[in-house]
Each structure stands twice: as C-alpha cells, then as structure tokens.
Design an enzyme around this catalytic site. Sequence first.
Site, mmCIF file in Angstrom:
data_model
loop_
_atom_site.group_PDB
_atom_site.id
_atom_site.type_symbol
_atom_site.label_atom_id
_atom_site.label_comp_id
_atom_site.label_asym_id
_atom_site.label_seq_id
_atom_site.Cartn_x
_atom_site.Cartn_y
_atom_site.Cartn_z
ATOM 1 N N TYR A 22 0.835 -1.247 -0.010
ATOM 2 C CA TYR A 22 0.042 0.097 0.060
ATOM 3 C C TYR A 22 0.821 1.440 0.091
ATOM 4 O O TYR A 22 0.109 2.257 -0.038
ATOM 5 C CB TYR A 22 -0.869 0.070 1.185
ATOM 6 C CG TYR A 22 -1.639 -1.270 1.181
ATOM 7 C CD1 TYR A 22 -2.663 -1.546 0.350
ATOM 8 C CD2 TYR A 22 -1.956 -2.143 2.182
ATOM 9 C CE1 TYR A 22 -3.309 -2.601 0.320
ATOM 10 C CE2 TYR A 22 -2.280 -3.331 2.550
ATOM 11 C CZ TYR A 22 -3.442 -3.361 1.451
ATOM 12 O OH TYR A 22 -3.959 -4.676 1.344
ATOM 13 N N ASN A 73 -12.908 4.254 -1.206
ATOM 14 C CA ASN A 73 -12.058 3.247 -1.152
ATOM 15 C C ASN A 73 -12.719 2.304 -0.198
ATOM 16 O O ASN A 73 -12.486 2.452 1.235
ATOM 17 C CB ASN A 73 -10.576 3.324 -0.793
ATOM 18 C CG ASN A 73 -9.835 2.211 -0.932
ATOM 19 O OD1 ASN A 73 -10.343 1.029 -0.665
ATOM 20 N ND2 ASN A 73 -8.430 2.390 -0.696
ATOM 21 N N ASP A 86 -25.829 0.805 -1.297
ATOM 22 C CA ASP A 86 -27.212 1.601 -1.542
ATOM 23 C C ASP A 86 -27.188 2.916 -1.130
ATOM 24 O O ASP A 86 -27.707 3.664 -1.757
ATOM 25 C CB ASP A 86 -28.300 0.722 -0.652
ATOM 26 C CG ASP A 86 -28.511 -0.598 -1.327
ATOM 27 O OD1 ASP A 86 -28.144 -0.871 -2.609
ATOM 28 O OD2 ASP A 86 -29.137 -1.291 -0.604
ATOM 29 N N HIS A 99 -8.978 1.568 -5.509
ATOM 30 C CA HIS A 99 -8.200 0.560 -4.655
ATOM 31 C C HIS A 99 -6.912 0.860 -5.094
ATOM 32 O O HIS A 99 -6.323 0.939 -6.144
ATOM 33 C CB HIS A 99 -8.644 -0.952 -5.338
ATOM 34 C CG HIS A 99 -10.100 -1.126 -5.071
ATOM 35 N ND1 HIS A 99 -10.579 -1.206 -3.694
ATOM 36 C CD2 HIS A 99 -10.963 -1.434 -5.735
ATOM 37 C CE1 HIS A 99 -11.676 -1.968 -3.584
ATOM 38 N NE2 HIS A 99 -12.137 -1.629 -5.000
ATOM 39 N N ILE A 100 -6.092 1.033 -3.878
ATOM 40 C CA ILE A 100 -4.779 1.410 -3.845
ATOM 41 C C ILE A 100 -3.724 0.400 -4.681
ATOM 42 O O ILE A 100 -2.998 0.515 -5.515
ATOM 43 C CB ILE A 100 -4.094 1.562 -2.593
ATOM 44 C CG1 ILE A 100 -4.528 2.708 -2.015
ATOM 45 C CG2 ILE A 100 -2.554 1.565 -2.679
ATOM 46 C CD1 ILE A 100 -4.369 3.227 -0.547
ATOM 47 N N SER A 101 -4.186 -0.909 -4.379
ATOM 48 C CA SER A 101 -3.425 -2.240 -5.083
ATOM 49 C C SER A 101 -4.370 -2.715 -5.865
ATOM 50 O O SER A 101 -5.421 -2.294 -6.126
ATOM 51 C CB SER A 101 -3.267 -3.225 -3.963
ATOM 52 O OG SER A 101 -4.506 -3.631 -3.409
#
Length: 159
Positions: A22, A73, A86, A99-101
């Site tokens: 990360y 995220n 929702d 998403h970082i990865s």
Amino acid sequence: MRIAVLHGPNLNLLGERRPEKYGTATLAEISADVDQTAARFGASAVHFQSNHEGALVDWVHAHRNEIEAIVINPAGLTPVAFSLLDAIRDTGHPFAVVHISQWHALDGRERNDIFATSAAVYLTGAGWHGYALAIEALVFRARPQRELGRDVEVDVVRD
C-alpha cells in the site's frame, strides 16, 4: 464542486500497514494531495474514514445534500457492504471507486467488488495517486471541457 472522499477499514493505518503493498504515504498525506488536486480543478474535498460500515452509511446520509460526487475506497468492505453501496447510489451522485493495490489479485483469492458495476469511475492498482486521478475524472465528467480550459474529449469506459 464538493467531493466526498471516503475511506474504509484499516485505511487509517496507511503508511504503516503493509507498505510493500500500500506504499508509505499516510492517509493525511493522501488527503492533502487530494485537496491540492481538487483545488486545481476548482473543486473541494471533504474526507471521512471509518473502520465501520454503519458509520460510513451515517456519514453519507448526513452529507448527501452537501456534496456532488463521491470517491470511495471501501477496502475490506468491498465484497460485502451492500448497505453502503445503497447509501451511495441513493445520493444520485456519480462516484468513483479507488483501490490502491490490484484488488482482484490480492492474496491470490478470488474477489468480488460489488461497487464496480455502479461506479462512474473505477481505478485499481494506481497506488495512492488513484485518489487524485478519481477526483480529476469526476470533475471532467461533471464539467464541460471548455470550462476546464481543455480541448480534449474524455470518455470513461467500463467493461
């Protein structure tokens, strides 16, 4: 344009938790970069992080009329947070998932992202810079290109 930037579980430990996956940027550093990016495009960002889905849902409900777009995220909530999804969809605002990865390749497990099919923008694997890219993409989607001083066409395509 005011954009909410929401961070799910464990993201408060960015910079310390698994830096090999990360990175070493902290959540505060990422937030500062997002603020600079938003300001560059005449927008502003408001940030919220929680390790609890209900707190994220409550935040979205409380601020839905104060924002125009969302960057999220969902982290570990990604495959299961239907109530959060929702709440975000119910705002009617466009949203970006970051998403970082490489979310789908983590730990060799098959992963399902319930947010993916509803997102206006989906970024995975761009590291912490994905947040700034998401801000830019949402602003581009919301404003005519001439207003931004650009002569380019931007089209976000989802598979």
